[in-house]
Write an enzyme that holds these catalytic residues in place. Sequence first.
Site, PDB file in Angstrom:
ATOM      1  CG  HIS A 107      -1.761   1.263   1.272  1.00  7.91           C
ATOM      2  ND1 HIS A 107      -2.948   1.369   0.581  1.00  7.91           N
ATOM      3  CD2 HIS A 107      -1.570   2.466   1.870  1.00  7.91           C
ATOM      4  CE1 HIS A 107      -3.454   2.578   0.764  1.00  7.91           C
ATOM      5  NE2 HIS A 107      -2.637   3.266   1.543  1.00  7.91           N
ATOM      6  CG  ASP A 131     -12.033   3.834   5.944  1.00 11.72           C
ATOM      7  OD1 ASP A 131     -11.562   4.677   6.733  1.00 11.72           O
ATOM      8  OD2 ASP A 131     -11.714   3.780   4.747  1.00 11.72           O
ATOM      9  NE  ARG A 176      -9.962  10.771   8.820  1.00 13.61           N
ATOM     10  CZ  ARG A 176      -9.153   9.939   8.158  1.00 13.61           C
ATOM     11  NH1 ARG A 176      -9.586   8.759   7.742  1.00 13.61           N
ATOM     12  NH2 ARG A 176      -7.913  10.269   7.927  1.00 13.61           N
ATOM     13  CB  SER A 229      -8.558   5.254   7.288  1.00 13.85           C
ATOM     14  OG  SER A 229      -8.954   5.267   5.955  1.00 13.85           O
ATOM     15  CE  LYS A 240      -9.267   2.079   3.422  1.00 16.02           C
ATOM     16  NZ  LYS A 240      -9.366   3.428   2.899  1.00 16.02           N
TER      17      LYS A 240
HETATM   18  N1  URA Z   1      -6.036   6.713   2.560  1.00 16.33           N
HETATM   19  C1  URA Z   1      -7.013   6.100   3.251  1.00 16.33           C
HETATM   20  O1  URA Z   1      -7.494   5.053   2.847  1.00 16.33           O
HETATM   21  N2  URA Z   1      -7.421   6.655   4.406  1.00 16.33           N
HETATM   22  C2  URA Z   1      -6.913   7.796   4.902  1.00 16.33           C
HETATM   23  O2  URA Z   1      -7.335   8.238   5.950  1.00 16.33           O
HETATM   24  C3  URA Z   1      -5.913   8.426   4.165  1.00 16.33           C
HETATM   25  C4  URA Z   1      -5.475   7.853   2.995  1.00 16.33           C
END
Ligand code: URA
Length: 440
Positions: free
Chosen positions: A95, A174, A181, A196, A200
């Site tokens: 990621h 999320d 947010r 967050s 995932k």
């Molecule tokens: N990417 C995400 O999936 N969540 C965040 O809070 C910031 C970047």
Amino acid sequence: MSSREMTEARPEPFDAVDVIRTKRDRGTLSPGQIDWVIDAYTRGVVAEEQMAALNMAILLNGMDRAEIARWTNAMIASGERMDFSGLSRPTADKHSTGGVGDKITLPLAPLVAVFGVAVPQLSGRGLGHTGGTLDKLESIPGWRAALTNAEMLAQLEEIGAVICQAGSGLAPADRKLYALRDVTGTVEAIPLIASSIMSKKIAEGTGSLVLDVKVGSGAFMKDLAQATELARTMVDLGTDAGVRTVALLTDMSTPLGLTAGNALEVRESVEVLAGGGPADVVELTVALAREMLAGAGVTGVDPGEALADGRAMDVWKRMIAAQGGDPDAELPFARETETVLATTDGVLVGLDALAVGVAAWRLGAGRARRSDPVQAGAGVELHVKPGAVVRAGEPLMTLHTDTPERFARAMEALSDAVVIAPEGSSPPHHRLVLDRIYAG
Ligand code: URA
């Protein structure tokens, strides 16, 4: 049971205002409070303004490791979990926190698959100045992002690499929280970013994970201290959840490679898969591949060789074709181009990542709202990188778009992006890989 009892709502075990007050007063949220507040928010019982206040209290007062882990688990519990345990190969994922010209997933996924590791790369679309992997791949004629879980598993077993859209069932809390947010100035809270991203990734079910945490003007995290804290938080979350997790902190003060834009970046990725391409893209692809392979228990192999000898390209072609794409098709070009020229002789000592990302976005490579279309051919093609000697009148970059009325705004974004210093100067030295954070 009377009909009145059957229809009466169950009383809620906590009160949202008490939860907000706990964090406002720098207290520690209890596991029960965290589980409830995420679940009740997902159900619509905790109101948007209450969650906004709680997010702001978290941004200002932070959360400890146990609170962040519980928050992450509560978000995972809001949706489904994927299961790759039936595959005959170990799984490894990567990621990136997002940067300009960051096309590394494209060569990396097939490269790692060469060595018998399955790479389930659930990706997203771009929003703002950083590009989205799915937008890039959709510039390949026929390629489709949406796969069923069964299709994804079959492709992982047969080919070893999948890059596809994340299903809406993973951590739905999320999605709701992130949208909130975004409009309440609370995106930047490190506990919220870490939970967050990791909710995932953990829900996705990968066995090992490599995080590429970008640092610099084109990244979320502008300085090394913040990026280190984010990386450490995410590595701890992954480790606590049983996912072998490491993070590389990598430079994003200047764009990665020579392209920012969808088809432009696919073309550059294919050059890397053909054994060429810009040195920084090759270096980072190989560095991340080594980490992913080590996480999956594969050592003593040379990923660089698999780029050079065409094995990664073979997997790429099969991966693209399996998702309906034609890996040999001509990629789209934008209808119009404009070239930016050096105004003076000297050494290019600065080429700002954020400015190039905003220019590519304004040219049509990115979107301002989730529903906006993107232009496949739009973006910025660099002809030089920091350290190059340039002469007045020499091309520095070419801007690509289908809609030439966008050139002026893109040029505006680039007005302070280029710094040329007298000959003999050198750019500030930025190593590409700045640090490595591992479980501890
Ligand atoms: N990417 C995400 O999936 N969540 C965040 O809070 C910031 C970047």
